[in-house]
Design an enzyme around this catalytic site. Structure first.
Site, mmCIF file in Angstrom:
data_model
loop_
_atom_site.group_PDB
_atom_site.id
_atom_site.type_symbol
_atom_site.label_atom_id
_atom_site.label_comp_id
_atom_site.label_asym_id
_atom_site.label_seq_id
_atom_site.Cartn_x
_atom_site.Cartn_y
_atom_site.Cartn_z
ATOM 1 N N TYR A 234 5.541 -43.653 -36.030
ATOM 2 C CA TYR A 234 5.402 -44.484 -34.837
ATOM 3 C C TYR A 234 3.918 -44.731 -34.603
ATOM 4 O O TYR A 234 3.204 -43.869 -34.099
ATOM 5 C CB TYR A 234 6.059 -43.766 -33.654
ATOM 6 C CG TYR A 234 6.005 -44.479 -32.321
ATOM 7 C CD1 TYR A 234 5.575 -45.798 -32.196
ATOM 8 C CD2 TYR A 234 6.415 -43.826 -31.166
ATOM 9 C CE1 TYR A 234 5.537 -46.434 -30.964
ATOM 10 C CE2 TYR A 234 6.387 -44.443 -29.923
ATOM 11 C CZ TYR A 234 5.941 -45.741 -29.824
ATOM 12 O OH TYR A 234 5.902 -46.362 -28.607
ATOM 13 N N LYS A 286 7.211 -47.956 -37.227
ATOM 14 C CA LYS A 286 7.269 -48.727 -35.985
ATOM 15 C C LYS A 286 5.825 -49.107 -35.690
ATOM 16 O O LYS A 286 5.022 -48.269 -35.267
ATOM 17 C CB LYS A 286 7.871 -47.921 -34.850
ATOM 18 C CG LYS A 286 7.899 -48.667 -33.511
ATOM 19 C CD LYS A 286 8.399 -47.757 -32.395
ATOM 20 C CE LYS A 286 8.553 -48.492 -31.079
ATOM 21 N NZ LYS A 286 7.290 -48.997 -30.515
ATOM 22 N N SER A 288 3.244 -50.712 -33.645
ATOM 23 C CA SER A 288 2.957 -51.233 -32.306
ATOM 24 C C SER A 288 1.463 -51.468 -32.144
ATOM 25 O O SER A 288 0.781 -50.811 -31.349
ATOM 26 C CB SER A 288 3.480 -50.269 -31.233
ATOM 27 O OG SER A 288 4.874 -50.166 -31.308
ATOM 28 N N SER A 331 10.695 -53.069 -25.637
ATOM 29 C CA SER A 331 11.348 -52.885 -24.342
ATOM 30 C C SER A 331 12.075 -54.141 -23.877
ATOM 31 O O SER A 331 13.110 -54.051 -23.204
ATOM 32 C CB SER A 331 10.316 -52.470 -23.296
ATOM 33 O OG SER A 331 9.321 -53.472 -23.135
#
Length: 421
Positions: A234, A286, A288, A331
């Protein structure tokens, strides 16, 4: 205590379930109601289990290969009177679909007094599937306030999401990252035992790794506790400070100061070099971060490895798809999942003009709420408004969204005219 397992079930039990039963504190959701063991179970050379008695070991060797599903399931029923526990353990042995498309970064529902609210998760799952067409979730991440929860709360949430998602969701990825390595390892073992589809780990961000090798060592120590579960890194440098290299920083420095904060310069492109040798269960990232060059290099160099690259900046998803991302974790897919699925569909059909429309409109909404002040608390308020499911307040130090924000955000969302085809 004597346990006899067929060869097909032995490896899975010994690698994932047994360590969990021996070491994990059981939550109220999955109480251990069976008789207590007088001696700890241990694994025999043939991956049978016994309490140390040589006579029992011989009985196990004779029984292994003969015991059928009835005996195995009988044992598991003894371990818990909860039939759901049994079904979860069974599901952990089933092959899964490839992780791709949209993954909702789940919100952690809370009661008005700030306690986790497990009672609405079944409704939450149904909403994601039926209203948003989202069948993959990422639990206890940033949106889920994972690092603000206790280990016990994180376990309870993981259990409930797996329980409610059975036969409804394709993937339940549990974020098990923590500042404490033993806690992260405990969460990894727990996720494996309850049948999670995968685990993800954030880089430690208080005492930070100073280089690639230190980061990989931390990740490996966690992943090794769930040796049969797909593992994802992540990558979220805006929060961890473990970020892409500053090209103005001298090449011989691994750490640099920026705005008084210490940052580690580990790019994902560098991290992936040889990572399967270090972490055999590694499946992807992931991602981000807004550094699309780093993401592009990752995809360009590792396409043959079939790694999964899930983009985590919702307002830039279309750009990531264009350079080869497999999907996204975010989200907004909690309440704009259907719209973003339409964008993915348009992109897959090479209708770039339509895909742009969806991306621009999502960006228009996010740009609006960001100017008002947008974070986890505001996401919870929007989700409550859109879905009708009470998400509750965030946990301190975060404070709940203002009524002014809720009113303006709802009006803006309602005003958007989405494409009809």
């Amino acid at each position: 205590m004597l346990l006899s397992l067929s060869p097909s079930m032995s490896a899975t039990f010994c690698q994932n379930i047994l360590p969990f039963l021996q070491s994990v504190q059981w939550s109220s959701t999955f109480p251990l109601k069976s008789r207590q063991l007088s001696h700890p179970l241990k694994i025999t050379e043939d991956c049978g289990c016994s309490n140390g008695s040589s006579e029992e070991s011989e009985q196990i060797k004779e029984a292994n290969g003969k015991a059928g599903s009835r005996e195995e399931m009988s044992f598991l029923r003894q371990m818990s009177d909860d039939a759901v526990f049994l079904s979860v353990l069974q599901s952990s042995m089933a092959p899964g679909k490839k992780l791709q498309g949209l993954v909702a970064a789940t919100i952690t529902p809370m009661t008005p007094d700030g306690q986790i609210n497990l009672s609405v998760i079944h409704q939450y799952v149904d909403y994601l599937v039926s209203k948003q067409n989202v069948k993959n979730i990422f639990v206890n991440g940033t949106t889920g306030e994972g690092l603000a929860l206790s280990v016990q709360e994180r376990k309870q949430l993981a259990e409930e999401w797996v329980r409610q998602g059975k036969d409804k969701l394709d993937h339940v990825i549990i974020h098990v990252g923590a500042l404490s390595l033993p806690e992260s390892q405990e969460l990894a073992r727990h996720a494996a035992a309850i049948g999670a589809s995968g685990i993800a780990v954030i880089a430690p961000f208080f005492f930070k790794p100073t280089n690639k090798d230190e980061l990989i060592t931390f990740l490996r120590e966690v992943a090794s506790e769930a040796p049969a579960v797909p593992f994802y890194y992540y990558h979220i440098p805006p929060l961890t400070g473990v970020k892409r290299g500053n090209r103005e920083v001298s090449q011989d420095r691994d750490m640099f100061l920026h705005g008084g904060l210490l940052f580690c310069t580990v790019r994902v492109e560098e991290l992936l070099d040889g990572i399967k040798e270090q972490i055999p269960t590694f499946q992807g990232v992931k991602f981000s971060d807004t550094d699309l060059l780093d993401l592009a290099q990752c995809i360009n160099k590792n396409g043959g490895e079939e790694f999964v690259f899930l983009y985590g900046v919702d307002e830039q998803l279309l750009s990531a798809l264009a350079i080869g991302a497999n999907g996204a974790v975010g989200s907004t897919y909690n309440y704009l999942g259907q719209k973003n699925n339409m964008m993915l569909q348009a992109f897959a059909q090479h209708d770039l003009a339509l895909a742009r429309k969806y991306q621009f409109l999502t960006g228009e909404f996010l740009n609006f709420v960001m100017k008002l002040g947008f974070g986890v608390a505001q996401t919870k308020a929007i989700m409550t408004s859109v879905s009708g499911i009470p998400m509750g307040p965030p946990r301190f130090p975060l404070v709940k969204a203002s009524e002014e924000f809720i009113t303006k955000a709802k009006a803006k969302l309602d005003s958007i005219v989405w494409p009809t085809s």
